[in-house]
Design an enzyme around this catalytic site. Structure first.
Site, mmCIF file in Angstrom:
data_model
loop_
_atom_site.group_PDB
_atom_site.id
_atom_site.type_symbol
_atom_site.label_atom_id
_atom_site.label_comp_id
_atom_site.label_asym_id
_atom_site.label_seq_id
_atom_site.Cartn_x
_atom_site.Cartn_y
_atom_site.Cartn_z
ATOM 1 N N PRO A 5 5.844 4.902 -2.158
ATOM 2 C CA PRO A 5 4.905 5.941 -1.751
ATOM 3 C C PRO A 5 3.578 5.338 -1.296
ATOM 4 O O PRO A 5 3.009 4.501 -1.987
ATOM 5 C CB PRO A 5 4.732 6.772 -3.026
ATOM 6 C CG PRO A 5 5.944 6.497 -3.832
ATOM 7 C CD PRO A 5 6.324 5.089 -3.517
ATOM 8 N N GLU A 6 3.150 5.727 -0.134
ATOM 9 C CA GLU A 6 1.874 5.275 0.405
ATOM 10 C C GLU A 6 0.970 6.502 0.535
ATOM 11 O O GLU A 6 1.287 7.563 0.003
ATOM 12 C CB GLU A 6 2.090 4.594 1.765
ATOM 13 C CG GLU A 6 3.100 3.441 1.680
ATOM 14 C CD GLU A 6 3.310 2.725 2.999
ATOM 15 O OE1 GLU A 6 2.408 2.774 3.858
ATOM 16 O OE2 GLU A 6 4.384 2.111 3.177
#
Length: 279
Positions: A5-6
DNA sequence: ATCCTATCCTGGCTGC
DNA sequence: TGCAGCCAGGATAGGA
C-alpha cells in the site's frame, strides 16, 4: 507479485474508514501478534485507549492517524502503517474475523476495527503524540508544498539515483515502488538517472507525472493485483488497469511498443522502458 | 553523503 | 504430487 500500500491505497483506506470510525468509542482490545504494537504491552495499549473516542482519522505519508479524545480532550493517537500486506477495516457485529487479523478493537456500536496483516510487517501503535512515532518525512506530493521549483532545488541538493531518492520518505512522502516506476516512465526518466543532472523540463514532467498518477490512482481507489490490498469495503482498487510498466515485464510498452524491462535498482525490482526512459 | 546488507515475515513460486 | 529452498518488499539499523 505483491502490492505494498502506497499513498493512494492509504488515502482510500482513510476516506472509506472515516464515516465508520468518527466519534466511535473504543472498547475491548484483542491482539494476536504483540510485536505489531511496536514494543508496547497489550495491557498498556488497552489502558490508553479504553473510554476514548475517535476525534479524527487522517493520512500522513503512508501512515494512518487515529486521533483519540476523552471527554473532548486529546488523549493520544493510534498510528497505523500497513507496510506491505496490512489492511485496516471495520466489520459489522457477528462478522467472522478473517485469518491473520493481528489487532482488533471493539467499537461502541458493536462493530470491530480490524488490522489484518499476513506478513506482520505492519505497525499499530499508540502514542500520546504522533511525533513520538513518525520519522522525518518530506512534503506531501499532493500538497501546495510540492512545487516544481522545490523539486528542482531538492533534486540538485542530492546526487543520487532518482528512483531510490523518490522512495526515500524523508525526501518526498508517500511514494512506493509501484508509483515511482509509473511516474518515472510517464516523465521519461531512467530510474538510475542522477537526480542532480535532470534538466528543468524533465523535473517539470516528473512533478506533473507524480501528481497526475497519484490523483488518478486515488480516484480509482488504489491498485490491487492479488488478495492483499482491499479497500475497507473489501473491494479491490482499480488503478492496476492503468499500469504502464509495473508488473508488465516482457510486455509491449503502451507508449512506444518496446519491451518493458525489469531490473534491480537500489535493491528494488524496477520496471521501465528503454525506448521511453533516458538517463 | 551515499550506498550496501541484514532484518523482519509469510505465501507463492521454482525446480527437482 | 510433494517438498525444500528461494524470494519479494517498506522501513530501519548498522557498517563501509
Amino acid at each position: 507479485m505483491q502490492l505494498m500500500p502506497e499513498l493512494p491505497e492509504v488515502e482510500t483506506t482513510v476516506r472509506l474508514l472515516r464515516p465508520m470510525v468518527l466519534g466511535r468509542g473504543m472498547g475491548e482490545l484483542r491482539v494476536a501478534w504483540a510485536r505489531i504494537l511496536g514494543g508496547q504491552s497489550i495491557a498498556e495499549f488497552q489502558k490508553h485507549i479504553r473510554g476514548t473516542r475517535v476525534l479524527s482519522i487522517d493520512r500522513r505519508a503512508k501512515y494512518i492517524l487515529l486521533r483519540l479524545g476523552r471527554q473532548g480532550l486529546p488523549a493520544g493517537v493510534i498510528v497505523v502503517h500497513l507496510r506491505m500486506t496490512g489492511r485496516l477495516y471495520v466489520d459489522p457485529p457477528g462478522a467472522d474475523p478473517e485469518s491473520h487479523v493481528q489487532v482488533e478493537i471493539e467499537l461502541d456500536n458493536g462493530h470491530h476495527l480490524r488490522f489484518l496483516d499476513v506478513r506482520k510487517f505492519g505497525r499499530f501503535q499508540f502514542a500520546h503524540d504522533e511525533s513520538e512515532i513518525l520519522p522525518a518525512l518530506g512534503p506531501e506530493p499532493l500538497s501546495d508544498d510540492f512545487q516544481p521549483h522545490w523539486l528542482m532545488r531538492s533534486l540538485q541538493r542530492h546526487r543520487r539515483q532518482i528512483k531510490p531518492l523518490l522512495l526515500d520518505q524523508s525526501f518526498l512522502a508517500g511514494l512506493g515502488n509501484i508509483y515511482v516506476d509509473e511516474a518515472l516512465h510517464r516523465a521519461g526518466i531512467h530510474p538510475q538517472a542522477n537526480s542532480a543532472r535532470l534538466d528543468a523540463e524533465r523535473v517539470r514532467a516528473l512533478h506533473g507525472a507524480i501528481r497526475r498518477i497519484l490523483t488518478v490512482a486515488i480516484r480509482r481507489e488504489g491498485s490491487s493485483f492479488d488478495r492483499f490490498y482491499r479497500t475497507p469495503e473489501g473491494k479491490p482498487g482499480g488503478y492496476q488497469a492503468q499500469f504502464q510498466v509495473y508488473g508488465r515485464e516482457g510486455q509491449p510498452c503502451r507508449r512506444c511498443g518496446g519491451t518493458v524491462r525489469r531490473t534491480v535498482v537500489g535493491q528494488r525490482g524496477t520496471h521501465w522502458c528503454r525506448g521511453c526512459q533516458h538517463r
